[in-house]
Design an enzyme around this catalytic site. Structure first.
Site, PDB file in Angstrom:
ATOM      1  N   ARG A 161       2.186   9.460  -5.779  1.00  0.00           N
ATOM      2  CA  ARG A 161       1.791  10.740  -6.332  1.00  0.00           C
ATOM      3  C   ARG A 161       2.257  10.914  -7.884  1.00  0.00           C
ATOM      4  O   ARG A 161       2.359   9.900  -8.571  1.00  0.00           O
ATOM      5  CB  ARG A 161       2.413  12.014  -5.567  1.00  0.00           C
ATOM      6  CG  ARG A 161       2.411  11.639  -4.173  1.00  0.00           C
ATOM      7  CD  ARG A 161       0.690  11.558  -3.556  1.00  0.00           C
ATOM      8  NE  ARG A 161       0.837  12.007  -2.230  1.00  0.00           N
ATOM      9  CZ  ARG A 161      -0.081  11.781  -1.531  1.00  0.00           C
ATOM     10  NH1 ARG A 161      -1.206  10.708  -1.835  1.00  0.00           N
ATOM     11  NH2 ARG A 161      -0.213  11.903  -0.017  1.00  0.00           N
ATOM     12  N   LYS A 197      -8.928  -0.286  -5.978  1.00  0.00           N
ATOM     13  CA  LYS A 197      -9.039   0.505  -4.464  1.00  0.00           C
ATOM     14  C   LYS A 197     -10.453   1.140  -4.289  1.00  0.00           C
ATOM     15  O   LYS A 197     -10.860   2.219  -5.146  1.00  0.00           O
ATOM     16  CB  LYS A 197      -7.839   1.346  -4.411  1.00  0.00           C
ATOM     17  CG  LYS A 197      -7.864   2.093  -2.980  1.00  0.00           C
ATOM     18  CD  LYS A 197      -7.718   1.416  -1.843  1.00  0.00           C
ATOM     19  CE  LYS A 197      -7.836   2.289  -0.641  1.00  0.00           C
ATOM     20  NZ  LYS A 197      -6.625   3.083  -0.250  1.00  0.00           N
ATOM     21  N   HIS A 201       0.819  -1.213   0.020  1.00  0.00           N
ATOM     22  CA  HIS A 201       0.166   0.198   0.091  1.00  0.00           C
ATOM     23  C   HIS A 201       0.732   1.198  -0.060  1.00  0.00           C
ATOM     24  O   HIS A 201       1.298   1.551   1.049  1.00  0.00           O
ATOM     25  CB  HIS A 201      -1.111   0.063   1.175  1.00  0.00           C
ATOM     26  CG  HIS A 201      -1.710   1.076   1.217  1.00  0.00           C
ATOM     27  ND1 HIS A 201      -3.314   0.995   1.425  1.00  0.00           N
ATOM     28  CD2 HIS A 201      -1.901   2.590   1.185  1.00  0.00           C
ATOM     29  CE1 HIS A 201      -3.921   2.123   1.465  1.00  0.00           C
ATOM     30  NE2 HIS A 201      -2.895   3.061   1.188  1.00  0.00           N
ATOM     31  N   HIS A 220     -10.571   1.147   1.927  1.00  0.00           N
ATOM     32  CA  HIS A 220     -10.259   2.230   2.784  1.00  0.00           C
ATOM     33  C   HIS A 220     -11.602   2.050   3.813  1.00  0.00           C
ATOM     34  O   HIS A 220     -12.437   2.782   3.505  1.00  0.00           O
ATOM     35  CB  HIS A 220     -10.193   3.565   2.436  1.00  0.00           C
ATOM     36  CG  HIS A 220      -9.793   4.490   3.403  1.00  0.00           C
ATOM     37  ND1 HIS A 220      -8.749   5.340   3.452  1.00  0.00           N
ATOM     38  CD2 HIS A 220     -10.440   4.958   4.693  1.00  0.00           C
ATOM     39  CE1 HIS A 220      -8.516   6.093   4.556  1.00  0.00           C
ATOM     40  NE2 HIS A 220      -9.609   6.013   5.419  1.00  0.00           N
ATOM     41  N   ALA A 253      -3.604  14.809   5.654  1.00  0.00           N
ATOM     42  CA  ALA A 253      -3.290  13.412   6.325  1.00  0.00           C
ATOM     43  C   ALA A 253      -2.325  12.628   5.561  1.00  0.00           C
ATOM     44  O   ALA A 253      -2.159  12.521   4.575  1.00  0.00           O
ATOM     45  CB  ALA A 253      -4.666  12.727   6.453  1.00  0.00           C
ATOM     46  N   HIS A 306       1.467   5.206  -1.576  1.00  0.00           N
ATOM     47  CA  HIS A 306       1.387   6.544  -2.509  1.00  0.00           C
ATOM     48  C   HIS A 306       2.431   7.213  -3.168  1.00  0.00           C
ATOM     49  O   HIS A 306       3.608   7.508  -2.449  1.00  0.00           O
ATOM     50  CB  HIS A 306       0.640   7.493  -1.600  1.00  0.00           C
ATOM     51  CG  HIS A 306      -0.635   7.134  -1.042  1.00  0.00           C
ATOM     52  ND1 HIS A 306      -1.831   7.153  -1.543  1.00  0.00           N
ATOM     53  CD2 HIS A 306      -0.868   6.516   0.094  1.00  0.00           C
ATOM     54  CE1 HIS A 306      -2.732   6.606  -0.769  1.00  0.00           C
ATOM     55  NE2 HIS A 306      -2.273   6.263   0.172  1.00  0.00           N
ATOM     56  N   HIS A 309      -4.623  -0.862   5.792  1.00  0.00           N
ATOM     57  CA  HIS A 309      -4.209  -0.074   7.147  1.00  0.00           C
ATOM     58  C   HIS A 309      -5.083  -0.207   7.989  1.00  0.00           C
ATOM     59  O   HIS A 309      -5.602   0.719   8.439  1.00  0.00           O
ATOM     60  CB  HIS A 309      -3.946   1.495   6.478  1.00  0.00           C
ATOM     61  CG  HIS A 309      -5.129   2.127   5.811  1.00  0.00           C
ATOM     62  ND1 HIS A 309      -6.183   2.244   6.087  1.00  0.00           N
ATOM     63  CD2 HIS A 309      -4.954   2.942   4.694  1.00  0.00           C
ATOM     64  CE1 HIS A 309      -7.110   2.762   5.190  1.00  0.00           C
ATOM     65  NE2 HIS A 309      -6.104   3.545   4.371  1.00  0.00           N
ATOM     66  N   HIS A 333       3.372  14.520   1.646  1.00  0.00           N
ATOM     67  CA  HIS A 333       2.809  15.649   1.429  1.00  0.00           C
ATOM     68  C   HIS A 333       3.902  16.827   1.498  1.00  0.00           C
ATOM     69  O   HIS A 333       4.698  16.556   2.278  1.00  0.00           O
ATOM     70  CB  HIS A 333       1.814  16.142   2.270  1.00  0.00           C
ATOM     71  CG  HIS A 333       0.467  15.312   2.092  1.00  0.00           C
ATOM     72  ND1 HIS A 333      -0.524  15.579   1.332  1.00  0.00           N
ATOM     73  CD2 HIS A 333       0.130  13.987   2.863  1.00  0.00           C
ATOM     74  CE1 HIS A 333      -1.573  14.499   1.426  1.00  0.00           C
ATOM     75  NE2 HIS A 333      -1.166  13.547   2.368  1.00  0.00           N
ATOM     76  N   ASN A 364      -5.262   7.582  -5.999  1.00  0.00           N
ATOM     77  CA  ASN A 364      -6.023   8.503  -5.382  1.00  0.00           C
ATOM     78  C   ASN A 364      -5.025   9.763  -6.058  1.00  0.00           C
ATOM     79  O   ASN A 364      -4.825  10.810  -5.152  1.00  0.00           O
ATOM     80  CB  ASN A 364      -6.146   8.805  -4.331  1.00  0.00           C
ATOM     81  CG  ASN A 364      -4.926   8.686  -3.242  1.00  0.00           C
ATOM     82  OD1 ASN A 364      -3.751   8.242  -3.426  1.00  0.00           O
ATOM     83  ND2 ASN A 364      -5.012   9.310  -2.017  1.00  0.00           N
ATOM     84  N   ASP A 387       1.523   2.482   3.520  1.00  0.00           N
ATOM     85  CA  ASP A 387       0.530   3.700   3.210  1.00  0.00           C
ATOM     86  C   ASP A 387       1.446   5.161   3.588  1.00  0.00           C
ATOM     87  O   ASP A 387       0.975   6.066   3.916  1.00  0.00           O
ATOM     88  CB  ASP A 387      -0.659   3.828   4.367  1.00  0.00           C
ATOM     89  CG  ASP A 387      -1.545   4.679   3.788  1.00  0.00           C
ATOM     90  OD1 ASP A 387      -1.828   5.174   2.912  1.00  0.00           O
ATOM     91  OD2 ASP A 387      -2.490   5.153   4.940  1.00  0.00           O
TER      92      ASP A 387
HETATM   93  O1  DOR Z   1      -3.227   9.486   5.720  1.00  0.00           O
HETATM   94  C1  DOR Z   1      -3.388   9.190   4.511  1.00  0.00           C
HETATM   95  N1  DOR Z   1      -3.078   9.671   3.634  1.00  0.00           N
HETATM   96  N2  DOR Z   1      -4.470   8.205   4.531  1.00  0.00           N
HETATM   97  C2  DOR Z   1      -5.071   7.920   3.428  1.00  0.00           C
HETATM   98  O2  DOR Z   1      -5.830   7.192   3.217  1.00  0.00           O
HETATM   99  C3  DOR Z   1      -4.521   8.628   2.091  1.00  0.00           C
HETATM  100  C4  DOR Z   1      -3.182   9.167   2.416  1.00  0.00           C
HETATM  101  C5  DOR Z   1      -2.905  10.190   1.207  1.00  0.00           C
HETATM  102  O3  DOR Z   1      -3.177   9.956   0.031  1.00  0.00           O
HETATM  103  O4  DOR Z   1      -2.241  11.211   1.553  1.00  0.00           O
HETATM  104 ZN    ZN Z   2      -3.321   5.063   1.436  1.00  0.00          ZN
END
Ligand code: DOR
Ligand code: ZN
Length: 337
Positions: A16, A95, A12, A134, A256, A14, A168, A244, A40, A240
């Site tokens: 970007r 997902k 899992h 999720h 988040a 991310h 998660h 950011h 996402n 996960d």
């Molecule tokens: O904390 C998180 N950040 N939880 C998620 O489900 C998405 C993720 C994000 O894409 O930043």
């Molecule tokens: Zn995630």
């Protein structure tokens, strides 16, 4: 004391896009054989063309590293069997996000009407496409995941041939659900094995530990640790890791996500070693995932760690990692493959 992990997998992740992908992609591809890539983006990855193009951008960002991005689509109840058949060979899972529950999930599912979901989920079962979820309701933030367990159970019993991965997980209730249904599995992050809500908000607010689902109580963390550390065959590591830019974390309206990709294996080694369960780390970070996602091809790679201090950089590009500037007990000393 050295530990060698074969074919580490992050189920899992991310990554970007654009400049952020160029920064974080190589931090995963250096030390993992592969990862399940979350869809996402803005807009979310929801067509075959977008998925193929995103996969090639990832491969380009990861350069020469031996690394397979296992692609996912953003679930939509409008996906038909014909569409899924046409895209099946390009993806590893789909997902599902409840609408608006986390970063870039506005186009997700609202309400869980089994009749509305049935055609797509039946087709996924038939085509053996796993469903990653999720699992949070829009209830009180500490109760969202526990409230979602009844939806997991409804889906697991209505679609017994569908592999459902509770993504998660953060609660005792989700751990208990695992053993009730043959077709329920779970990923567990690094940060949820380490922190509770106290670490996020018990003292001064720690924005770099703020994520969804929010970290829970000590007894929840205990339940997660128990199944992870024993190498329970239905759980697998999924970081996960969610980067950011610093200003979006250290701001009013903090995004988040916890960024852990470059420290994950080092901290897992310390955690498992500290609990005298190091022999189960291989199952948690690779073997269980290979058995659960039994269609994936995993490139050969071995990562060796040693008890040797590793000072975590203050930043990777514009992203502050978990344990920034702190010293970890384990370092990666060799990568083959
Ligand atoms: O904390 C998180 N950040 N939880 C998620 O489900 C998405 C993720 C994000 O894409 O930043
Ligand atoms: Zn995630």
């Amino acid at each position: 004391m050295s530990i060698t992990i074969n074919q580490p997998l992050d189920m899992h992740l991310h990554l970007r896009d654009k400049a952020m992908l160029k920064t974080v992609g190589p931090l995963s591809s250096a030390s993992f054989s592969g990862a399940i890539i979350m869809p996402n983006l803005v807009p979310p990855v929801s067509t075959k063309e977008e998925l193929i193009a995103y996969k090639s951008r990832i491969i380009e960002a990861c350069g020469e590293d031996t690394f397979t991005p296992y692609m996912t689509l953003f679930f939509k109840p409008s996906y038909t069997k014909e569409f899924l058949k046409s895209v099946k060979d390009e993806l590893t899972a789909i997902k599902l996000y409840p609408a608006g529950i986390t970063t870039n999930s506005e186009g997700g599912v609202s309400g869980f009407d089994v009749n509305e979901l049935r055609p797509t989920l039946d087709a996924m079962s038939e085509l053996e496409i796993p469903l990653c979820i999720h699992g949070e309701t829009n209830g009180f933030v500490m109760d969202r995941e526990a409230e979602f367990v009844s939806i997991y159970e409804m889906l697991a019993s209505n679609f017994p041939k569908l592999k459902i991965i509770m993504e998660h997980i953060t609660t005792r209730e989700s751990v208990e659900a695992l053993d009730k249904f043959d077709n329920l599995y779970a990923t567990i992050t690094l940060h949820h094995l380490l922190i509770t809500l106290d670490d996020v908000a018990g003292g001064m607010l720690q924005p770099h530990l703020f994520c969804k689902p929010i970290a829970k109580r000590p007894e929840d963390r205990e339940a997660l640790r128990r199944v992870a550390l024993e190498g329970h065959p239905k759980v697998m590591f999924g970081s996960d890791s969610a980067p950011h830019p610093q200003h979006t974390k250290e701001s009013c309206g903090c995004a988040a996500g916890v960024f852990t990709a470059p420290i994950a294996l080092q901290v897992l080694a310390e955690l498992f070693e500290g609990h005298s369960t190091i022999e189960n780390l291989q199952a948690f970070v690779s073997n269980n995932a290979k058995a659960i996602y039994n269609h994936i091809k995993v490139p050969h790679k071995t990562v060796t760690l040693e008890k040797k201090p590793f000072i975590v950089p203050a930043k990777y590009g514009d992203v502050v990692p978990m344990y920034a500037s702190e010293t970890l007990a384990y370092s990666i000393v060799n990568i083959q493959g």
